[in-house]
Design a protein around this motif. Structure first.
Motif: not given
Length: 220
Positions: A44, A47, A51-52
């Motif tokens: 990740q 983020l 967004a991830f």
């Protein structure tokens, strides 16, 4: 990808930080075109969850279409939402126990974060699907970290649970990891670094592993 996986140390890719969805999906596709890739780990990297998840949605299905299992190293619910193959825990024994309770055996659950033998054995007692020695984003030197190599060698000799060991910033570092007996070598910078031809890098990594990695015994 090879139709029949090799019976020696195999390549795992860790996605780099900072890539946008389109470019990362394209780079992963290029990498997979180079030869055998067992798995992709998608960290990740700070983020936010939205967004991830968008990044995972762009990456998971195309990688799986190439025969590559995808592990989510971040918010575990995103693994379920995107149809990933598993989750990767870095938060210690309690976090790993929670993920195993919630997700095994429906999904794979891997673990990392162990910096010494005692910590590794504590995680191993929970029976994750693998243990990872290294830190995502820390493959900045040419060779693998000596501690990771030592832990991988010790683990491979003592424990049946497979281990992954982070390689260095060059493709040639896969030979050092394979020599430990580890089942998997993780590359990131060596494949996804700026100016690197990902297809050629994966092809070279597999050639080196074919030439140098010890063969594993297979069940008769």
């Amino acid at each position: 990808m090879n139709d029949t996986p090799p019976t020696r140390c195999r390549l795992v890719l860790a996605a780099p930080a900072g890539a946008d969805r389109a470019s990362l999906a394209a780079r992963i596709a290029d990498a997979c075109a180079g030869g055998d890739v067992a798995s992709l780990i998608l960290p990740q990297y700070g983020l936010d969850d939205a967004a991830f998840q968008a990044l995972a949605e762009a990456v998971v299905a195309p990688a799986q279409a190439q025969g590559v299992a995808v592990m989510i190293a971040g918010e575990p619910r995103i693994a379920a939402r995107t149809g990933a193959d598993g989750v990767h825990a870095e938060g210690g024994r309690a976090a790993l126990a929670d993920l195993i309770d919630r997700y095994q055996p429906k999904m794979m659950v891997g673990a990392g974060g162990a910096k010494d033998r005692d910590a590794a054995l504590e995680l191993g007692e929970l029976r994750p699907d693998y243990l990872f020695f290294g830190r995502f984003g820390y493959d900045t030197k040419t060779e693998p970290h000596a501690r990771n190599l030592a832990l991988g060698r010790w683990w491979s000799e003592m424990v049946e649970i497979p281990c992954l060991v982070l390689g260095g910033a060059t493709v040639e570092s896969v030979a050092d990891v394979a020599a430990t007996g580890a089942e998997f070598v993780v590359l990131s910078t060596a494949v996804f670094g700026e100016g690197v031809d990902a297809t050629a890098a994966v092809a070279q990594a597999n050639r080196i592993l074919d030439e140098t990695a010890p063969a594993f015994e297979t069940a008769s």
